[in-house]
Design a protein around this motif. Structure first.
Motif, PDB file in Angstrom:
ATOM      1  N   VAL A  76       0.950  -1.207   0.037  1.00  0.00           N
ATOM      2  CA  VAL A  76       0.079  -0.068  -0.150  1.00  0.00           C
ATOM      3  C   VAL A  76       0.803   1.439   0.004  1.00  0.00           C
ATOM      4  O   VAL A  76       0.492   2.203  -0.808  1.00  0.00           O
ATOM      5  N   ASP A  77       1.962   1.189   0.813  1.00  0.00           N
ATOM      6  CA  ASP A  77       2.764   2.518   0.960  1.00  0.00           C
ATOM      7  C   ASP A  77       3.597   2.821  -0.288  1.00  0.00           C
ATOM      8  O   ASP A  77       3.951   3.919  -0.596  1.00  0.00           O
ATOM      9  N   SER A  78       3.609   1.873  -1.417  1.00  0.00           N
ATOM     10  CA  SER A  78       4.524   1.797  -2.477  1.00  0.00           C
ATOM     11  C   SER A  78       3.782   2.558  -3.574  1.00  0.00           C
ATOM     12  O   SER A  78       4.331   2.529  -4.636  1.00  0.00           O
ATOM     13  N   ARG A  79       2.423   2.916  -3.275  1.00  0.00           N
ATOM     14  CA  ARG A  79       1.387   3.396  -4.563  1.00  0.00           C
ATOM     15  C   ARG A  79       0.773   4.825  -4.067  1.00  0.00           C
ATOM     16  O   ARG A  79       0.591   4.822  -2.752  1.00  0.00           O
ATOM     17  N   ARG A  80       0.577   5.369  -4.811  1.00  0.00           N
ATOM     18  CA  ARG A  80      -0.279   6.714  -4.719  1.00  0.00           C
ATOM     19  C   ARG A  80      -1.540   6.295  -5.256  1.00  0.00           C
ATOM     20  O   ARG A  80      -1.891   5.482  -6.229  1.00  0.00           O
ATOM     21  N   THR A  81      -2.643   6.638  -4.160  1.00  0.00           N
ATOM     22  CA  THR A  81      -3.859   6.187  -4.661  1.00  0.00           C
ATOM     23  C   THR A  81      -4.924   7.311  -4.455  1.00  0.00           C
ATOM     24  O   THR A  81      -4.621   8.286  -3.797  1.00  0.00           O
TER      25      THR A  81
END
Length: 179
Positions: A75-80
Motif C-alpha cells: 500500500v505504501d509503495s503506491r499513490r491512490t
C-alpha cells in the motif's frame, strides 16, 4: 474445553486481583503482562519475528507478521485516490456551503458519489490483490485473515499519519522495501 458446571465454578472462585499501590508496581505488572502475552509459543511471538525489538512495543497486534508487513509495504509503495479522501471531503463541504444551488446539486449528486465509488472500487481491488499476493508469498502464515481489509483501511489514511510508519517510498516495489 467444556464450560464447568455451576457447582464446580462455585468451588473454584476467582481470586480478586490486588491493585498495585505505586506507579512502580503498576509498571512492573504491566511489563510482566506484556512479557506473558509475547511469550514463547503464542501467535504474537511468531509474528514478532523480523520486527526490531525496540520497535515491537509500538506495534498493535493487528500489525504483526510478515504478511502484514508486506501489505503495508504494498500500500505504501503506491499513490491512490483513496488517500486524498479526507481533503476532498473537506473541499466538498466547503463547496456545498459557499456556492449557488446549481453547483451544490452537481457536487452533491455527481462528484461526491463518484469519489465514493472510486474509493470503494479501489479498496476492493487493492484488498483482493494484497490477499492473493500474501497467500502466494506466505502460505503458512496464520495471520492472513483480514489482510485485504487491513490494506484497504491503510490505503484510506494520509501517508504521513500511517502507523507503523511507511518504510517504502512511493514508486518502490514492496520486495525492495528493506524488510
Amino acid at each position: 474445553m467444556p464450560t464447568p458446571k455451576r457447582r464446580e465454578a462455585e468451588t473454584n472462585p476467582r481470586r480478586p486481583v490486588k491493585a498495585p499501590e505505586t506507579r512502580k508496581e503498576a509498571y512492573q505488572a504491566y511489563r510482566e503482562r506484556l512479557d506473558r502475552q509475547r511469550g514463547r509459543g503464542t501467535a504474537t511471538s511468531k509474528a514478532l519475528r523480523g520486527v526490531p525489538q525496540d520497535e515491537a512495543r509500538y506495534y498493535r497486534p493487528a500489525d504483526f507478521g510478515p504478511a502484514r508487513a508486506f501489505a503495508r509495504d504494498y500500500v505504501d509503495s503506491r499513490r491512490t485516490a483513496s488517500e486524498f479522501f479526507l481533503p476532498f471531503s473537506i473541499l466538498v463541504i466547503l463547496v456545498l456551503f459557499f456556492t449557488p444551488p446549481g453547483v451544490q446539486f452537481g457536487v452533491a449528486y455527481g462528484v461526491w458519489p463518484l469519489m465514493m465509488l472510486t474509493i470503494i472500487v479501489e479498496g476492493v481491488f487493492t484488498g483482493r490483490k494484497v490477499k492473493r499476493l500474501a497467500v502466494e508469498r506466505f502460505p503458512d502464515d496464520d495471520l492472513l485473515r483480514g489482510i485485504g481489509m487491513y490494506a484497504a483501511m491503510r490505503q484510506l489514511q494520509f501517508r504521513r499519519l500511517r502507523l507503523p510508519k511507511p518504510k517504502v517510498k512511493v514508486g518502490n516495489r514492496p520486495e525492495l522495501g528493506g524488510r
